[in-house]
Design a protein around this motif. Structure first.
Motif, PDB file in Angstrom:
ATOM      1  N   LYS B  55       0.863  -1.196   0.000  1.00  0.00           N
ATOM      2  CA  LYS B  55       0.000   0.000   0.000  1.00  0.00           C
ATOM      3  C   LYS B  55       0.889   1.232   0.000  1.00  0.00           C
ATOM      4  CE  LYS B  55      -2.960  -3.172   1.667  1.00  0.00           C
ATOM      5  NZ  LYS B  55      -3.554  -4.063   0.665  1.00  0.00           N
ATOM      6  N   ARG B  56       0.637   2.153  -0.919  1.00  0.00           N
ATOM      7  CA  ARG B  56       1.419   3.383  -0.947  1.00  0.00           C
ATOM      8  C   ARG B  56       0.440   4.544  -1.142  1.00  0.00           C
ATOM      9  NH1 ARG B  56       3.507   7.634  -0.225  1.00  0.00           N
ATOM     10  NH2 ARG B  56       5.511   8.338  -1.052  1.00  0.00           N
ATOM     11  N   ASN B  57       0.035   5.138  -0.026  1.00  0.00           N
ATOM     12  CA  ASN B  57      -0.887   6.279  -0.056  1.00  0.00           C
ATOM     13  C   ASN B  57      -0.128   7.559   0.258  1.00  0.00           C
ATOM     14  OD1 ASN B  57      -2.810   4.301  -0.451  1.00  0.00           O
ATOM     15  ND2 ASN B  57      -3.616   4.382   1.642  1.00  0.00           N
ATOM     16  N   GLN B 102       5.396  -1.492  -8.956  1.00  0.00           N
ATOM     17  CA  GLN B 102       6.506  -1.311  -8.031  1.00  0.00           C
ATOM     18  C   GLN B 102       6.621   0.155  -7.669  1.00  0.00           C
ATOM     19  OE1 GLN B 102      11.217  -2.557  -7.589  1.00  0.00           O
ATOM     20  NE2 GLN B 102      10.542  -1.925  -9.607  1.00  0.00           N
ATOM     21  N   CYS B 103       6.798   0.402  -6.375  1.00  0.00           N
ATOM     22  CA  CYS B 103       7.045   1.760  -5.894  1.00  0.00           C
ATOM     23  C   CYS B 103       8.450   2.185  -6.311  1.00  0.00           C
ATOM     24  CB  CYS B 103       6.912   1.777  -4.377  1.00  0.00           C
ATOM     25  SG  CYS B 103       7.180   3.390  -3.671  1.00  0.00           S
ATOM     26  N   ALA B 104       8.601   3.441  -6.720  1.00  0.00           N
ATOM     27  CA  ALA B 104       9.932   3.977  -7.063  1.00  0.00           C
ATOM     28  C   ALA B 104      10.899   3.815  -5.903  1.00  0.00           C
ATOM     29  CB  ALA B 104       9.825   5.448  -7.437  1.00  0.00           C
ATOM     30  N   GLY B 105      10.355   3.765  -4.674  1.00  0.00           N
ATOM     31  CA  GLY B 105      11.191   3.684  -3.475  1.00  0.00           C
ATOM     32  C   GLY B 105      11.439   2.273  -2.978  1.00  0.00           C
ATOM     33  N   GLY B 215       4.909   2.857 -10.050  1.00  0.00           N
ATOM     34  CA  GLY B 215       3.668   2.960  -9.299  1.00  0.00           C
ATOM     35  C   GLY B 215       3.067   4.346  -9.230  1.00  0.00           C
ATOM     36  N   ALA B 216       3.905   5.349  -9.052  1.00  0.00           N
ATOM     37  CA  ALA B 216       3.431   6.724  -8.843  1.00  0.00           C
ATOM     38  C   ALA B 216       2.552   7.261  -9.971  1.00  0.00           C
ATOM     39  CB  ALA B 216       4.624   7.660  -8.637  1.00  0.00           C
ATOM     40  N   ARG B 217       2.668   6.678 -11.180  1.00  0.00           N
ATOM     41  CA  ARG B 217       1.822   7.154 -12.301  1.00  0.00           C
ATOM     42  C   ARG B 217       0.504   6.386 -12.383  1.00  0.00           C
ATOM     43  NH1 ARG B 217       5.293  10.919 -11.506  1.00  0.00           N
ATOM     44  NH2 ARG B 217       7.394  10.356 -12.143  1.00  0.00           N
ATOM     45  N   ASP B 240       9.857  15.306  -7.752  1.00  0.00           N
ATOM     46  CA  ASP B 240       9.957  14.054  -7.005  1.00  0.00           C
ATOM     47  C   ASP B 240       9.977  12.940  -8.047  1.00  0.00           C
ATOM     48  OD1 ASP B 240      10.020  12.280  -4.943  1.00  0.00           O
ATOM     49  OD2 ASP B 240       8.091  12.859  -4.081  1.00  0.00           O
ATOM     50  N   TYR B 241      10.249  11.716  -7.628  1.00  0.00           N
ATOM     51  CA  TYR B 241      10.241  10.574  -8.552  1.00  0.00           C
ATOM     52  C   TYR B 241      11.109  10.826  -9.780  1.00  0.00           C
ATOM     53  CZ  TYR B 241       6.369   8.819  -5.678  1.00  0.00           C
ATOM     54  OH  TYR B 241       5.596   8.375  -4.636  1.00  0.00           O
ATOM     55  N   LYS B 242      12.322  11.279  -9.528  1.00  0.00           N
ATOM     56  CA  LYS B 242      13.321  11.448 -10.585  1.00  0.00           C
ATOM     57  C   LYS B 242      14.654  10.924 -10.053  1.00  0.00           C
ATOM     58  CE  LYS B 242      11.261  15.464 -12.877  1.00  0.00           C
ATOM     59  NZ  LYS B 242      11.561  16.715 -13.613  1.00  0.00           N
TER      60      LYS B 242
HETATM   61 MO    MO Z   1       6.013   5.050  -5.348  1.00  0.00          MO
END
Ligand code: MO
Ligand code: MO
Lengths: 401, 401
Positions: B55-57, B102-105, B215-217, B240-242
């Motif tokens: 979960k990534r909120n 997948q989460c970028a993190g 995931g972020a998109r 962010d996310y770069k």
């Molecule tokens: Mo993410």
């Protein structure tokens, strides 16, 4: 009599009609001819002059008469389409694409240093960039009867070269159908290189240019195109140009277990300074240059350079045109077919006697190069894309002033 | 009075209506809720059960009434198209896609061990695989007036979530237009996850699923779609996310200098054994399991596993279905959206007290994972895809038999 004998020998040599080549090339094999330019030449111009473009031949260069040349397109519902060179040039719109080609064996010599591999001992210059002119393979396939429903049974487009071995087997390779027919794929049947007719070594009169894909699929002296449910059955598609685990040797290798190389991974190398260069301390600065490229139309977005073996990193300047010229506009996403040249000037670190210069590139899928060679070593020595490392000695000023 | 005060506090907490979560999840942040499953659960099933899916909120989970829900599609020649949930489900054909997110993190904690980064301290399980059901974004854009000539001015498709921060700013992101409209891109507006309505934590009633993309998109609780010449102006797209060079710090970073992460690079990790496990010498064998995935629809073709820190390598067995079930047919080229689970059983090496287990994966563009973390370290701790390493101690049998 001696002269006569010599001539007989010469004319029985299938390589006797190979073209002249530029003497500056580093020759890895004379027959067939395989050669690469001195690395620093690659950084001299964004578009590699054809004479310096790396040459990778499997057989003698075929002598093709442009007037009687015919290209055959087979496997489509309409039957075989046969085109003369003139028809190819006049029946289809001309397109130009600037694309980098790289041999699967580029930088193989670094794998040989780890453990012997099979193949030509390429340095870092089995890669070059040219502007190709020709017609879209897509347009020719459409003229030959390609329709979307063909994709229900066909998966590959095979290419046969007019070059052949002593037994008469032609060079051959294939690419996925979707790359061949995609509007975005930019696959060319090229008849021009850098604004002139294709040179003999680069496939005169017609070659395939498959942007983003390993050199081996860019078939030269193209004779035949076959749309098929199967990949090319050639040695080079089935039992060569594939990657394996470093633990796989010639006793255990199963060539069916790996896919044929198509798109290549992220790559970069240092073209100058050369490994082993000695520079004077009083120079104060050092300039490092190189190239970076990724397969599949992925754009190089960054090159990191280290002077200390990878402990600290600096970001290099990228360029995508010749100096003085305006840079090409950024390519559309997924269509970055051409390399970036890069350069960085940094102060010489104090109190250090040897620099270990390292480069690594990043593409827009954020793929990175692996750090070291041994874990990517493979028995054919292909796909050698670890960080490139060059050592430079600094000579202190001993005069004492 | 105490009870009343508590209720007031509770109801003023914007997170008070967040859903229940499975207690086995490792919580990285409670408000907003960010959690990942224990890694070994990932190997238990090819399709991750929704309760265990990471979960990534970014904000409180919005409460959306499905009856009054409306999706707005803006920016196309036809003006705004507004769709109810019912219309979305009935006006467009339903498609299902199995895709790994997948989460970028993911694996950021390994970057934190090198040097502190900014962000949630994810382990190796901010990645999961589900079957998504919904309609194709392409179909909805066509219904809203998309035509090929739109691509002459539009380059991006922006998404706005219904989740928002205290100031009322909604979560937002964008993807390239060609991914959104491509027949091959498989971008879904999903209303089902693993055969059921989307859970609240995963975007009920509608989320975007962008296969092969970070995931972020994959915006959850989707409220608005905007076709635009510009990327989303959101914080998460712009600042962010770069990814950046390891030498770039918060004083020097220029977020404009790097592209927003879209396709992710090749990734793999060991889900079992856990780091620090102690096993008995009399077991004689060790089984290692994990996952491997690559972005952009590139298929994982091989996973190499080492028990000696990377000196020697073995090839793992890959699977793409749950055990006992027939494997899914190989995906079409460029559409390998789902991960592979892998496993290897190897004899315990003699006379060794500690194993350093390492895995690295290869995709069909022959991209490899980098060997080590420091050279890919970046200030946001994203794109952490170096070889995964786990240490296991071997306890000798001391009884002497
Ligand atoms: Mo993410
Ligand atoms: Mo090659």
């Amino acid at each position: 009599e001696d002269v006569k004998k010599q001539q007989t020998v010469k004319s029985s040599d299938p390589y006797s009609s190979d073209p002249e080549r530029h003497p500056v090339l580093h020759v890895n094999s004379l027959k067939p001819f395989n050669a690469e330019p001195p690395p620093e030449i690659l950084s001299d111009s964004y578009i590699t002059p054809s004479a310096f473009f790396f040459k990778r031949n499997h057989f003698p260069v075929p002598q093709v008469d442009p007037a009687s040349y015919r290209l055959h397109v087979e496997g489509l519902p309409g039957g075989t389409l046969t085109l003369s060179l003139e028809e190819l040039k006049t029946r289809f719109p001309k397109h130009t694409v600037t694309a980098t080609l790289q041999c699967a064996g580029n930088r193989r010599s670094e794998m040989n240093e780890v453990k012997q591999v099979k193949g030509l001992n390429w340095g870092i210059a089995a890669i070059s960039n040219a502007t190709w002119g020709g017609v879209k393979l897509r347009d020719v396939l459409l003229a030959a009867g390609y329709r979307p429903d063909v994709a229900q049974w066909a998966l590959h487009v095979q290419f046969e070269g007019l070059d052949k071995d002593m037994t008469g087997t032609n060079y051959g390779a294939s690419i996925p159908l979707n790359k061949a027919v995609s509007e975005e794929g930019d696959v060319l049947l090229a008849y021009e290189m850098n604004g002139e007719d294709l040179p003999a070594d680069h496939g005169f009169p017609v070659r395939v240019v498959v942007p983003g894909v390993v050199g081996a699929r860019n078939v030269k002296w193209l004779g035949k195109i076959i749309v098929s449910a199967e990949e090319s059955s050639s040695h080079w598609q089935q039992n060569d140009y594939k990657g394996f685990s470093p633990g796989t040797d010639w006793d255990t290798v199963d060539f069916k277990s790996a896919p044929a190389i198509q798109e290549l991974p992220i790559q970069s190398a240092i073209t100058t300074p050369e490994d082993g260069t000695v520079i004077d301390r009083d120079r104060e600065e050092i300039t490092v240059k190189g190239y970076a490229w990724s397969g599949g139309g992925r754009e190089v977005i960054r090159v990191d350079v280290s002077l200390d073996g990878g402990k600290t990193w600096h970001v290099a300047q990228l360029r995508s045109s010749d100096e003085g010229k305006a840079p090409d506009p950024s390519p559309p996403l997924g269509k970055a077919w051409a390399w970036k040249l890069w350069e960085i000037t940094a102060p010489l670190p104090a109190e250090i006697k040897e620099l270990e210069i390292v480069c690594k590139a990043v593409d827009n899928s954020y793929n990175m190069q692996p750090d070291t060679v041994p874990p990517i070593w493979n028995l054919r020595g292909v796909l050698s894309n670890a960080w490139h490392r060059v050592k430079v000695k600094i000579r202190e000023d001993l005069s004492g002033e």
